[in-house]
Design an enzyme around this catalytic site. Sequence first.
Site, PDB file in Angstrom:
ATOM      1  N   HIS A   8     -27.810 -44.295  12.318  1.00 49.06           N
ATOM      2  CA  HIS A   8     -26.857 -43.204  11.550  1.00 49.06           C
ATOM      3  C   HIS A   8     -25.503 -44.577  10.800  1.00 49.06           C
ATOM      4  CE1 HIS A   8     -28.475 -39.750  11.623  1.00 49.06           C
ATOM      5  NE2 HIS A   8     -29.371 -39.814  13.264  1.00 49.06           N
ATOM      6  N   THR A   9     -25.526 -45.667  10.767  1.00 47.16           N
ATOM      7  CA  THR A   9     -24.374 -45.928   9.881  1.00 47.16           C
ATOM      8  C   THR A   9     -24.654 -46.612   9.226  1.00 47.16           C
ATOM      9  OG1 THR A   9     -25.631 -48.528  11.253  1.00 47.16           O
ATOM     10  CG2 THR A   9     -23.804 -46.928  13.027  1.00 47.16           C
ATOM     11  N   ASP A  10     -26.306 -46.574   8.489  1.00 46.41           N
ATOM     12  CA  ASP A  10     -27.145 -47.306   7.445  1.00 46.41           C
ATOM     13  C   ASP A  10     -26.652 -46.806   5.662  1.00 46.41           C
ATOM     14  OD1 ASP A  10     -28.162 -45.198   7.708  1.00 46.41           O
ATOM     15  OD2 ASP A  10     -30.503 -46.667   7.180  1.00 46.41           O
ATOM     16  N   GLY A  49     -39.589 -41.156  15.010  1.00 46.83           N
ATOM     17  CA  GLY A  49     -38.344 -41.765  14.593  1.00 46.83           C
ATOM     18  C   GLY A  49     -38.914 -43.408  14.799  1.00 46.83           C
ATOM     19  N   ASP A  90     -34.799 -48.168   7.417  1.00 51.74           N
ATOM     20  CA  ASP A  90     -36.237 -48.342   8.097  1.00 51.74           C
ATOM     21  C   ASP A  90     -37.085 -48.989   6.673  1.00 51.74           C
ATOM     22  OD1 ASP A  90     -35.640 -46.568   9.340  1.00 51.74           O
ATOM     23  OD2 ASP A  90     -36.178 -44.671   8.687  1.00 51.74           O
ATOM     24  N   TYR A 128     -30.226 -33.796   9.432  1.00 49.96           N
ATOM     25  CA  TYR A 128     -29.615 -35.729   8.604  1.00 49.96           C
ATOM     26  C   TYR A 128     -28.836 -34.909   7.954  1.00 49.96           C
ATOM     27  CZ  TYR A 128     -30.670 -40.334   7.339  1.00 49.96           C
ATOM     28  OH  TYR A 128     -30.344 -41.403   7.200  1.00 49.96           O
TER      29      TYR A 128
HETATM   30  C1  GLA Z   1     -33.288 -42.284  10.171  1.00 48.88           C
HETATM   31  C2  GLA Z   1     -33.522 -43.603   8.252  1.00 48.88           C
HETATM   32  C3  GLA Z   1     -32.328 -44.007   8.889  1.00 48.88           C
HETATM   33  C4  GLA Z   1     -31.417 -43.708   9.449  1.00 48.88           C
HETATM   34  C5  GLA Z   1     -31.950 -43.843  10.859  1.00 48.88           C
HETATM   35  C6  GLA Z   1     -30.475 -43.584  11.865  1.00 48.88           C
HETATM   36  O1  GLA Z   1     -34.556 -42.677  10.495  1.00 48.88           O
HETATM   37  O2  GLA Z   1     -33.950 -42.994   7.813  1.00 48.88           O
HETATM   38  O3  GLA Z   1     -32.124 -44.262   6.956  1.00 48.88           O
HETATM   39  O4  GLA Z   1     -30.175 -43.275   8.829  1.00 48.88           O
HETATM   40  O5  GLA Z   1     -32.440 -42.372  10.606  1.00 48.88           O
HETATM   41  O6  GLA Z   1     -29.930 -44.351  11.630  1.00 48.88           O
END
Ligand code: GLA
Length: 386
Positions: free
Chosen positions: A33-35, A123, A171, A220
């Site tokens: 959750h930093t992107d 995930g 991702d 999210y």
């Molecule tokens: C999901 C989102 C990513 C990222 C992660 C948490 O996978 O698609 O962009 O934010 O959650 O790190």
Amino acid sequence: MTSSLMTEFESIYHSPATTLSSAPGRVNIIGEHTDYSDGFVLPCSLEFCTKVLYRKRADNLVVVHSTNYPGESDSFDVSGDITHGSSQWGNYIRAMAFVIKRAGHTLGGVDVLIDSDVPQGSGLSSSAALEVAIGGMFSESSSLNLSAEKIALLGQEAENDFMDCQCGIMDQMISAKGEPGSALMIDCRDLSTKSIKIPEDLSIVIVNSNYPRKLVDSEYNQRRIDCEQAAKKMNVAMLRDANLELLAQSREQLTAVEYKRAHHVITENQRVMDAMSALASNDIKTLRQLMSASHNSLRDDFEVTVAATDGLVEICQQVLGDNGAARMTGGGFGGAIVCLCRAEDVSRIKQAVSEQYFDRFQLTADIYVCNAGSGLKVEQLEPLPA
Ligand code: GLA
């Protein structure tokens, strides 16, 4: 395996596939959750991947079948407006066509067969793998020559603007650019990457909680709004630009929730930097501390863990002691945890999870021992022997 897929393609479309585009799922080692705050992440691509076999058509139709959804198919015309269809997985293909066309490119028709072994809903980015593999297909089949980075960005746009998920870039970037045997540190602001070799004696173990994920997209998207609000109140463009000192100074302006969200992102960015050096020097003790702090921060400050993933992390941390690291991985609200450990500890993880997890949560976990696989590949297929 590809040869049986080729046979299946031929039996559906009565002509052989010419090309294979494949893109992997991913596991994130740290940087969660930093992107979407322009921060840092350290994921690696998996050997689980989505394969897209295809053949160009003479018209403008895209026809899609998937071995994962036998009996279902989707088809749409790429010369007109691209709208949503009734198939949820088919919409990912439409989403990619939509954003590529919106970027000004012209697409031609293709017959497509999809086959994926990326576990879904855990995930591990099965949707990013699909988007990137489809991006690779359209790029090649319509001679667009898109770079891996561009395909990743289009995949993110497809999620944001067609699938209504406000995800960041991690991702799709790792699926497009992953390297076998390595993790990739991605700077989500300028998209530069640094590859870090995963030490050979380190095993990557993924434990899928199989906890039924609910309301994931809405929760999210709310986390992203919390982060944007916090950044705004702290007078920075993104939380990437904040530090703990500024956070302390801004405490009065922030709600309690915004404070916690920002605290997670600021501390997590630092943990990614530290983990990068620890991974490069095979320093498992430091990795353990960093991954444990990351998990606790996701549990307490970012509030994206559930009792089942907290429990799995606890079970694995207990078994591994100082010899391994564990944390939740991916977006959260269920999904999987990731462990880094020595090969001899893998069987102890398996045993502890099978002894304790069901008793505590009435769920059965799946365990995958993984290697870092390669990113997007598009290759011409040799015809099957007659
Ligand atoms: C999901 C989102 C990513 C990222 C992660 C948490 O996978 O698609 O962009 O934010 O959650 O790190």
